[in-house]
Structures are given as C-alpha cells and as structure tokens.
Design a protein around this motif. Structure first.
Motif, PDB file in Angstrom:
ATOM      1  N   LYS A 153       0.834  -1.202   0.000  1.00 60.07           N
ATOM      2  CA  LYS A 153       0.000   0.000   0.000  1.00 60.07           C
ATOM      3  C   LYS A 153       0.868   1.251   0.000  1.00 60.07           C
ATOM      4  N   GLU A 154       0.248   2.367  -0.360  1.00 59.50           N
ATOM      5  CA  GLU A 154       0.979   3.618  -0.564  1.00 59.50           C
ATOM      6  C   GLU A 154       1.723   4.102   0.686  1.00 59.50           C
ATOM      7  N   LYS A 155       1.063   4.134   1.829  1.00 57.37           N
ATOM      8  CA  LYS A 155       1.688   4.691   3.034  1.00 57.37           C
ATOM      9  C   LYS A 155       2.856   3.853   3.533  1.00 57.37           C
ATOM     10  N   PRO A 156       2.723   2.515   3.637  1.00 55.16           N
ATOM     11  CA  PRO A 156       3.913   1.738   4.011  1.00 55.16           C
ATOM     12  C   PRO A 156       5.044   1.890   2.991  1.00 55.16           C
ATOM     13  N   ALA A 157       4.697   2.007   1.711  1.00 51.90           N
ATOM     14  CA  ALA A 157       5.717   2.190   0.676  1.00 51.90           C
ATOM     15  C   ALA A 157       6.437   3.524   0.855  1.00 51.90           C
ATOM     16  N   ALA A 204      -6.687  -3.003  15.025  1.00 44.79           N
ATOM     17  CA  ALA A 204      -6.206  -1.867  15.822  1.00 44.79           C
ATOM     18  C   ALA A 204      -6.800  -0.560  15.325  1.00 44.79           C
ATOM     19  N   ALA A 205      -6.948  -0.418  14.007  1.00 40.43           N
ATOM     20  CA  ALA A 205      -7.538   0.797  13.443  1.00 40.43           C
ATOM     21  C   ALA A 205      -9.009   0.922  13.855  1.00 40.43           C
ATOM     22  N   ILE A 206      -9.743  -0.180  13.821  1.00 36.22           N
ATOM     23  CA  ILE A 206     -11.147  -0.160  14.240  1.00 36.22           C
ATOM     24  C   ILE A 206     -11.251   0.176  15.715  1.00 36.22           C
ATOM     25  N   ALA A 207     -10.373  -0.440  16.530  1.00 35.66           N
ATOM     26  CA  ALA A 207     -10.389  -0.148  17.965  1.00 35.66           C
ATOM     27  C   ALA A 207     -10.066   1.320  18.216  1.00 35.66           C
ATOM     28  N   GLY A 208      -9.117   1.873  17.480  1.00 34.06           N
ATOM     29  CA  GLY A 208      -8.777   3.292  17.625  1.00 34.06           C
ATOM     30  C   GLY A 208      -9.922   4.186  17.200  1.00 34.06           C
ATOM     31  N   TYR A 209     -10.598   3.814  16.122  1.00 35.35           N
ATOM     32  CA  TYR A 209     -11.747   4.592  15.646  1.00 35.35           C
ATOM     33  C   TYR A 209     -12.868   4.565  16.680  1.00 35.35           C
ATOM     34  N   GLN A 240      -0.200   6.388  16.108  1.00 37.49           N
ATOM     35  CA  GLN A 240      -0.517   4.963  15.991  1.00 37.49           C
ATOM     36  C   GLN A 240      -0.403   4.482  14.545  1.00 37.49           C
ATOM     37  N   VAL A 241      -0.712   5.344  13.582  1.00 34.76           N
ATOM     38  CA  VAL A 241      -0.629   4.923  12.179  1.00 34.76           C
ATOM     39  C   VAL A 241       0.816   4.618  11.790  1.00 34.76           C
ATOM     40  N   VAL A 242       1.767   5.351  12.374  1.00 32.45           N
ATOM     41  CA  VAL A 242       3.182   5.070  12.105  1.00 32.45           C
ATOM     42  C   VAL A 242       3.515   3.684  12.647  1.00 32.45           C
ATOM     43  N   PHE A 243       3.119   3.434  13.883  1.00 35.94           N
ATOM     44  CA  PHE A 243       3.371   2.138  14.524  1.00 35.94           C
ATOM     45  C   PHE A 243       2.769   1.003  13.697  1.00 35.94           C
ATOM     46  N   GLN A 244       1.543   1.176  13.229  1.00 39.43           N
ATOM     47  CA  GLN A 244       0.861   0.146  12.457  1.00 39.43           C
ATOM     48  C   GLN A 244       1.567  -0.122  11.133  1.00 39.43           C
ATOM     49  N   ALA A 249      -0.706  -9.866   9.827  1.00 36.87           N
ATOM     50  CA  ALA A 249      -0.402  -8.462  10.120  1.00 36.87           C
ATOM     51  C   ALA A 249      -1.492  -7.505   9.649  1.00 36.87           C
ATOM     52  N   PRO A 250      -1.972  -7.601   8.398  1.00 35.13           N
ATOM     53  CA  PRO A 250      -3.039  -6.667   7.980  1.00 35.13           C
ATOM     54  C   PRO A 250      -4.317  -6.820   8.802  1.00 35.13           C
ATOM     55  N   ILE A 251      -4.604  -8.042   9.236  1.00 35.29           N
ATOM     56  CA  ILE A 251      -5.786  -8.256  10.074  1.00 35.29           C
ATOM     57  C   ILE A 251      -5.605  -7.558  11.421  1.00 35.29           C
ATOM     58  N   LEU A 252      -4.412  -7.706  12.011  1.00 27.45           N
ATOM     59  CA  LEU A 252      -4.126  -7.040  13.286  1.00 27.45           C
ATOM     60  C   LEU A 252      -4.153  -5.517  13.129  1.00 27.45           C
ATOM     61  N   ILE A 253      -3.627  -5.022  12.026  1.00 27.06           N
ATOM     62  CA  ILE A 253      -3.618  -3.581  11.776  1.00 27.06           C
ATOM     63  C   ILE A 253      -5.049  -3.070  11.631  1.00 27.06           C
ATOM     64  N   ALA A 254      -5.870  -3.808  10.899  1.00 25.56           N
ATOM     65  CA  ALA A 254      -7.263  -3.404  10.732  1.00 25.56           C
ATOM     66  C   ALA A 254      -8.001  -3.417  12.064  1.00 25.56           C
TER      67      ALA A 254
END
Length: 166
Positions: free
Chosen positions: A27-31, A157-162, A63-67, A150-155
């Motif tokens: 994805k763009e941001k990790p790249a 964490a993003a939902i929990a943060g939201y 948190q987005v950096v960490f993810q 990893a993408p499942i865990l990131i998603a």
C-alpha cells in the motif's frame, strides 16, 4: 533509484516492491515509509518526521506510524527496522543499489553496492544475502503467516482506535 535487500527490490521513485522478480502488493503509506527509511538508512526517523513526510497537512495519530512499521516488519522481518525508544525508527538491513543493467538482465552480477566494491565481492555479497534470506524464510515457515496476520491485526487496531475516538 532501485535498492536491493534480502531477496527484495524496491523502486523508491515508483514505490514498487518486488521479490524474486514478482511484484509484491504494498500500500501507498507503508511504501512511502519504506522509501524514507531506505533512502536515509543511517538516520533515525522520528514519528513526527514520518508523519510530516507521509501524511503532510493531515492530522493523524502516531498509531498509524506504529501500524505501518508493523506491516513492514511483517514483510521483511523484525530485524529490518529498529525502534529507538523515544527517538524513532531506523532501517537495519544491508542495501545495494541496483543498476539499470540488472533490470534488463536480472543477474546478481549487475547489483552494485553503494560503496565502491569490486564486482567479484559484490557477487559474493549478493550470494551471502540470498543465503541469509533463504535461512530466514526457512526459520519463518514454522511461525505464523505474518503477511496474512499483520493486515488483520492492523485493521483490528484501526477499528479499535476509531471506536475509542467515537
């Protein structure tokens, strides 16, 4: 500029990643974070610097950096990016510049180290790196499938943060 590490090649301009000649979806941001880390591997990049570089003018949590760092570690291994407490992140894997010749011939002899190293040593380094990558992959085969987990865990964490912000 194209850089090689382990059995990956990354085009810093196009933000494309390939492994053994096959394109890897990134994805763009990790790249963008990967490009920042590998183009200045000697530097420790702070979270705020990464936020400014990758999400300019936007308000996002650290948190987005960490993810995204977690996503990159899932792809390249935990040793690829070192965390310096309260300072930031730094790229750790050896990098080699890839010449235009290697794009057409796809031979390891065309990989040029960023230092001025004789060609026969470059080939030796490339072979050692391939062997290390094979060893890492063999060791990881018995562990969890991180590119899937990893993408499942990131998603999650993003939902929990939201939800926490709601």
């Amino acid at each position: 500029m194209r850089l090689a590490f382990q059995d990956f090649q990354f085009d810093c301009k196009e933000l494309t990643l390939s492994k053994d000649g096959r394109k890897i979806s990134l994805k763009e941001k990790p790249a963008q974070i990967l490009a920042l880390l590998v183009t200045q591997p000697e530097k420790i990049h702070s979270k705020s610097e990464i936020l400014e570089e990758v999400w300019p003018g936007r308000t996002v949590t650290e948190q987005v950096v960490f993810q995204n760092i977690g996503h990159l570690r899932a792809l390249f291994g935990d040793d690829a990016i070192k965390t310096f407490s309260k300072k930031g992140y730094q790229w750790q894997l050896p990098l080699a510049a890839v010449s235009d010749q290697s794009l057409t011939s796809n031979s390891s002899e065309s990989i040029e180290k960023t230092e001025s190293t004789p060609v026969n040593e470059q080939v030796e380094v490339a072979r050692d790196t391939e062997h290390q990558a094979d060893s890492v992959l063999a060791n990881k085969s018995s562990s969890l499938p991180w590119p899937i987990v990893a993408p499942i865990l990131i998603a999650a964490a993003a939902i929990a943060g939201y939800l926490a912000l709601s």
